[in-house]
Write an enzyme that holds these catalytic residues in place. Sequence first.
Site, PDB file in Angstrom:
ATOM      1  N   ALA A 226       0.843  -1.193   0.000  1.00 14.54           N
ATOM      2  CA  ALA A 226       0.000   0.000   0.000  1.00 14.54           C
ATOM      3  C   ALA A 226       0.880   1.245   0.000  1.00 14.54           C
ATOM      4  O   ALA A 226       2.074   1.182   0.280  1.00 14.54           O
ATOM      5  CB  ALA A 226      -0.913   0.004   1.222  1.00 14.54           C
ATOM      6  N   HIS A 227       0.256   2.382  -0.324  1.00 19.65           N
ATOM      7  CA  HIS A 227       0.979   3.647  -0.244  1.00 19.65           C
ATOM      8  C   HIS A 227       1.046   4.078   1.213  1.00 19.65           C
ATOM      9  O   HIS A 227       0.100   3.886   1.979  1.00 19.65           O
ATOM     10  CB  HIS A 227       0.272   4.712  -1.081  1.00 19.65           C
ATOM     11  CG  HIS A 227       1.114   5.909  -1.379  1.00 19.65           C
ATOM     12  ND1 HIS A 227       1.421   6.855  -0.423  1.00 19.65           N
ATOM     13  CD2 HIS A 227       1.728   6.303  -2.522  1.00 19.65           C
ATOM     14  CE1 HIS A 227       2.173   7.787  -0.967  1.00 19.65           C
ATOM     15  NE2 HIS A 227       2.382   7.483  -2.237  1.00 19.65           N
ATOM     16  N   ALA A 228       2.174   4.652   1.606  1.00 15.90           N
ATOM     17  CA  ALA A 228       2.357   5.016   3.016  1.00 15.90           C
ATOM     18  C   ALA A 228       1.472   6.165   3.454  1.00 15.90           C
ATOM     19  O   ALA A 228       1.120   6.275   4.638  1.00 15.90           O
ATOM     20  CB  ALA A 228       3.826   5.364   3.268  1.00 15.90           C
TER      21      ALA A 228
END
Length: 393
Positions: A226-228
């Site tokens: 996932a994107h942070a």
Amino acid sequence: MTRPLDGITVVSLEHAIAAPFCTRQLADLGARVIKVERPGAGDFARAYDTRVKGQASHFVWTNRSKESLTLDLKQPAALAVLKELLATADVLVQNLAPGAAARMGLGFDALSQEHPQLIVCDISGYGEDGPYRDKKAYDLLIQSEAGFLSITGTPDEPCKAGNSIADIAAGMYAYTSVLAALLQRSKTGRGSHIDVSMLEALGEWMGYPMYYAFDGAPPPPRSAAAHATIYPYGPFKAGDGGTVMLGLQNEREWKAFCDVVLQDAALATDPRFDANARRNEHREALKAIIVATFGALSTAEVLARLDQAQIANARMNDMAGLWAHPQLKARSRWQSVGSPAGDIPALLPPGRNSSFDYRMDAVPGVGQHTEAILRELGQSDVAIAALRAAQAI
């Protein structure tokens, strides 16, 4: 057809990945690349595995279109051959152990006295000076030193990249630096010294997380695939077991995602989710809603809804999926190249150019071109036989 680097000769004292990746790309553009290998086994990357008709996957990837010359550079006669070859070369690339090339008289300062036009590119883990100069460096170690592992993986465990990202970064900067040096030489008539560090190459690629943690701020958390800091942005399971990757960039896309994909327009204004910062804060609640919707759909149905909403998406492919990717096939990106074990498929280099075709020649066998190169240098049959008897080639 004329290629950009036709007529350019590159000699490479190379092994593993960083330098071979650099020089293969120079060969793609037409350069003659003479790869110097140890007699017998050759580049140790040849023995990494046997996945490609008995040949190593790393090796066939990074060594097509080259000539293989075997020289035992510990023997004066072999070193003399190399120095004679360098008199005709435009570029020397090397990624030997720190200091090894200089000890053989192959450093830039020594070579440029005799060959002022020669470009010398040294690739190392940490560069030619500084306190880390003499440290051994492998890809995983540089991923660690450059902080890559600190932001990659899950909250519980760091994870290395699945390919040799530090080697690739160094190889790319060596490649572009050699191209720049060739342009510079066309203006000045003189060669130059290029000092490429794996740490600095991967450090450049770490620019976003470095600045995100500027002035002591917390770094991006490890968030698996996932994107942070953006949500929803990452992998989600569909009902048939497939995984869909999607990414939202703005509030317009969030509204379309709610309306078309989740088919719940009211969710767009839910106070938990009505801005990226709040969606990021309430990830688990939003994930449960998305997974519940996707769980009733097949992978193809989820992708169709995302396409309808014009939300960026991808199917999470495996290697078999990449080999069979319809886009690569439709754009005719595969070509056959030779190898000691027969023809193998290879991807054309990125960047389709209307003015030339990339060079896509065979992967060489160990020492395949040794005798031809020696004869080119004027060596007699007797001299070549003597070198072979001494195991200098």
